[in-house]
Design a protein around this motif. Structure first.
Motif, PDB file in Angstrom:
ATOM      1  N   ASP A  70      26.353  13.514 -22.542  1.00 12.07           N
ATOM      2  CA  ASP A  70      27.145  12.748 -22.540  1.00 12.07           C
ATOM      3  C   ASP A  70      28.151  13.247 -23.115  1.00 12.07           C
ATOM      4  O   ASP A  70      27.885  14.679 -23.799  1.00 12.07           O
ATOM      5  CB  ASP A  70      26.787  12.043 -24.025  1.00 12.07           C
ATOM      6  CG  ASP A  70      25.658  10.917 -22.935  1.00 12.07           C
ATOM      7  OD1 ASP A  70      26.072  10.518 -21.610  1.00 12.07           O
ATOM      8  OD2 ASP A  70      25.329  10.113 -23.260  1.00 12.07           O
ATOM      9  N   GLN A  72      31.340  13.837 -25.799  1.00 11.94           N
ATOM     10  CA  GLN A  72      31.949  13.727 -27.746  1.00 11.94           C
ATOM     11  C   GLN A  72      33.079  13.237 -27.295  1.00 11.94           C
ATOM     12  O   GLN A  72      34.604  13.224 -26.415  1.00 11.94           O
ATOM     13  CB  GLN A  72      32.392  15.357 -28.609  1.00 11.94           C
ATOM     14  CG  GLN A  72      30.723  15.862 -28.622  1.00 11.94           C
ATOM     15  CD  GLN A  72      30.251  14.669 -29.258  1.00 11.94           C
ATOM     16  OE1 GLN A  72      30.991  13.765 -30.779  1.00 11.94           O
ATOM     17  NE2 GLN A  72      29.093  14.941 -29.507  1.00 11.94           N
ATOM     18  N   ARG A  89      31.507   3.332 -21.574  1.00 11.84           N
ATOM     19  CA  ARG A  89      30.534   3.903 -22.979  1.00 11.84           C
ATOM     20  C   ARG A  89      29.590   2.933 -23.490  1.00 11.84           C
ATOM     21  O   ARG A  89      30.162   1.970 -23.090  1.00 11.84           O
ATOM     22  CB  ARG A  89      30.796   4.934 -23.819  1.00 11.84           C
ATOM     23  CG  ARG A  89      31.801   3.949 -24.856  1.00 11.84           C
ATOM     24  CD  ARG A  89      32.535   4.544 -26.072  1.00 11.84           C
ATOM     25  NE  ARG A  89      32.815   3.876 -27.107  1.00 11.84           N
ATOM     26  CZ  ARG A  89      32.539   2.864 -27.750  1.00 11.84           C
ATOM     27  NH1 ARG A  89      31.612   2.780 -27.829  1.00 11.84           N
ATOM     28  NH2 ARG A  89      33.600   2.179 -28.941  1.00 11.84           N
ATOM     29  N   THR A  90      28.336   3.311 -23.588  1.00 16.90           N
ATOM     30  CA  THR A  90      27.194   2.498 -24.493  1.00 16.90           C
ATOM     31  C   THR A  90      28.258   2.162 -25.643  1.00 16.90           C
ATOM     32  O   THR A  90      29.392   2.399 -25.784  1.00 16.90           O
ATOM     33  CB  THR A  90      26.141   2.897 -24.529  1.00 16.90           C
ATOM     34  OG1 THR A  90      26.261   3.582 -25.452  1.00 16.90           O
ATOM     35  CG2 THR A  90      26.047   2.899 -23.242  1.00 16.90           C
ATOM     36  N   SER A  91      27.181   1.192 -26.584  1.00 21.68           N
ATOM     37  CA  SER A  91      27.928   1.113 -28.046  1.00 21.68           C
ATOM     38  C   SER A  91      27.783   2.521 -29.099  1.00 21.68           C
ATOM     39  O   SER A  91      28.529   2.752 -29.803  1.00 21.68           O
ATOM     40  CB  SER A  91      26.876   0.011 -28.746  1.00 21.68           C
ATOM     41  OG  SER A  91      25.203   0.339 -29.022  1.00 21.68           O
ATOM     42  N   TYR A  92      27.513   2.536 -27.985  1.00 28.40           N
ATOM     43  CA  TYR A  92      27.204   4.734 -28.816  1.00 28.40           C
ATOM     44  C   TYR A  92      28.771   5.560 -28.721  1.00 28.40           C
ATOM     45  O   TYR A  92      29.134   5.381 -27.956  1.00 28.40           O
ATOM     46  CB  TYR A  92      25.705   5.441 -28.854  1.00 28.40           C
ATOM     47  CG  TYR A  92      25.857   6.954 -29.818  1.00 28.40           C
ATOM     48  CD1 TYR A  92      25.931   6.486 -30.484  1.00 28.40           C
ATOM     49  CD2 TYR A  92      25.909   7.627 -28.876  1.00 28.40           C
ATOM     50  CE1 TYR A  92      26.878   8.410 -31.575  1.00 28.40           C
ATOM     51  CE2 TYR A  92      25.828   9.064 -29.573  1.00 28.40           C
ATOM     52  CZ  TYR A  92      26.252   9.299 -31.324  1.00 28.40           C
ATOM     53  OH  TYR A  92      26.656  11.065 -31.661  1.00 28.40           O
ATOM     54  N   PRO A  93      29.799   5.646 -29.773  1.00 28.81           N
ATOM     55  CA  PRO A  93      30.854   6.702 -29.096  1.00 28.81           C
ATOM     56  C   PRO A  93      31.098   7.275 -28.573  1.00 28.81           C
ATOM     57  O   PRO A  93      31.609   7.817 -27.686  1.00 28.81           O
ATOM     58  CB  PRO A  93      31.641   6.787 -30.634  1.00 28.81           C
ATOM     59  CG  PRO A  93      30.971   5.968 -31.958  1.00 28.81           C
ATOM     60  CD  PRO A  93      29.500   6.010 -30.894  1.00 28.81           C
ATOM     61  N   HIS A  94      29.761   8.283 -28.479  1.00 31.36           N
ATOM     62  CA  HIS A  94      29.598   9.708 -27.629  1.00 31.36           C
ATOM     63  C   HIS A  94      28.958   9.786 -27.079  1.00 31.36           C
ATOM     64  O   HIS A  94      28.266  10.476 -26.406  1.00 31.36           O
ATOM     65  CB  HIS A  94      29.470  10.801 -29.292  1.00 31.36           C
ATOM     66  CG  HIS A  94      30.302  11.415 -30.050  1.00 31.36           C
ATOM     67  ND1 HIS A  94      31.142  11.646 -30.050  1.00 31.36           N
ATOM     68  CD2 HIS A  94      29.924  10.300 -31.059  1.00 31.36           C
ATOM     69  CE1 HIS A  94      31.698  11.197 -31.726  1.00 31.36           C
ATOM     70  NE2 HIS A  94      30.747  10.313 -31.835  1.00 31.36           N
ATOM     71  N   SER A  95      29.030   8.162 -25.807  1.00 31.06           N
ATOM     72  CA  SER A  95      28.170   8.422 -24.323  1.00 31.06           C
ATOM     73  C   SER A  95      28.525   8.048 -23.464  1.00 31.06           C
ATOM     74  O   SER A  95      28.061   7.896 -22.505  1.00 31.06           O
ATOM     75  CB  SER A  95      27.030   7.041 -24.854  1.00 31.06           C
ATOM     76  OG  SER A  95      27.876   5.670 -25.353  1.00 31.06           O
ATOM     77  N   GLN A 113      38.803   3.097 -29.381  1.00 32.02           N
ATOM     78  CA  GLN A 113      37.720   3.102 -29.552  1.00 32.02           C
ATOM     79  C   GLN A 113      37.079   3.691 -27.875  1.00 32.02           C
ATOM     80  O   GLN A 113      35.544   3.700 -27.544  1.00 32.02           O
ATOM     81  CB  GLN A 113      37.460   1.286 -29.718  1.00 32.02           C
ATOM     82  CG  GLN A 113      37.575   0.754 -30.648  1.00 32.02           C
ATOM     83  CD  GLN A 113      36.976  -0.782 -30.450  1.00 32.02           C
ATOM     84  OE1 GLN A 113      35.785  -1.256 -30.604  1.00 32.02           O
ATOM     85  NE2 GLN A 113      38.434  -1.509 -30.770  1.00 32.02           N
ATOM     86  N   TYR A 114      37.884   4.189 -27.144  1.00 31.34           N
ATOM     87  CA  TYR A 114      37.452   3.877 -25.616  1.00 31.34           C
ATOM     88  C   TYR A 114      38.561   5.819 -25.443  1.00 31.34           C
ATOM     89  O   TYR A 114      39.413   5.517 -25.739  1.00 31.34           O
ATOM     90  CB  TYR A 114      37.447   3.381 -24.571  1.00 31.34           C
ATOM     91  CG  TYR A 114      36.625   2.141 -24.524  1.00 31.34           C
ATOM     92  CD1 TYR A 114      35.421   1.955 -24.215  1.00 31.34           C
ATOM     93  CD2 TYR A 114      36.702   1.084 -25.934  1.00 31.34           C
ATOM     94  CE1 TYR A 114      34.310   1.591 -24.426  1.00 31.34           C
ATOM     95  CE2 TYR A 114      35.686   0.116 -25.890  1.00 31.34           C
ATOM     96  CZ  TYR A 114      34.583   0.483 -25.266  1.00 31.34           C
ATOM     97  OH  TYR A 114      33.659  -0.898 -25.498  1.00 31.34           O
TER      98      TYR A 114
END
Length: 150
Positions: A70, A72, A89-95, A113-114
């Motif tokens: 994934d 950063q 991405r998922t709820s995790y920012p670095h996904s 946020q994206y």
């Protein structure tokens, strides 16, 4: 020299200007995946009118990605407006991995946020024409993805 992601969809061709100045890591990943043919034959599995069209999942379910690590997050100040391309991405920012979306309309609530990495410069009407749904009954597909310079 500008670089472009060219998507041949069922509905027609789309030309996306890549923005390495905003998200160098994400642009590099997209170019790497395109070079491997990863996006060829991949569906737009989530198409919400007035919001966005999402694709890039090899299974066509929205649950998968490439076998690469994934990314950063490279959040930037570029607004999510019509034609903007950003990473899912998922709820995790670095996904973020391989899935991306193209905005149909202003979605500025997603700003910072994206990761925005490009913008449609030709063929937005072909994105508009993608079959709608989550997932669509007959999903639109990327027939072929290529990178060009101009």
């Amino acid at each position: 020299m500008a670089e472009y992601l060219n998507l041949s969809l069922d509905t027609g061709d789309v030309k996306i200007e890549l923005r390495p100045d905003l998200a160098p890591g994400h642009v590099a990943r997209i170019k790497e995946l395109v070079g491997e043919g990863f996006y060829d034959g991949v569906k737009f599995h989530r198409v919400i009118p007035g919001f966005m069209a999402q694709g890039g999942c090899p299974q066509g379910t929205g649950m998968g990605g490439s076998d690469k690590p994934d990314l950063q997050a490279e959040f930037n100040a570029e607004p999510h407006v019509r034609g903007v391309c950003s990473m899912a991405r998922t709820s995790y920012p670095h996904s973020a991995n391989s899935q991306f979306f193209i905005c149909f309309d202003d979605a500025t609530f997603l700003d910072k946020q994206y990761t925005v990495w490009g913008k449609v410069v030709e063929g937005m009407e072909n994105v508009d024409a993608l079959p709608k749904g989550e997932p669509p009954a007959q999903p639109g597909m990327i027939q072929k993805a290529t990178i060009t310079e101009a």
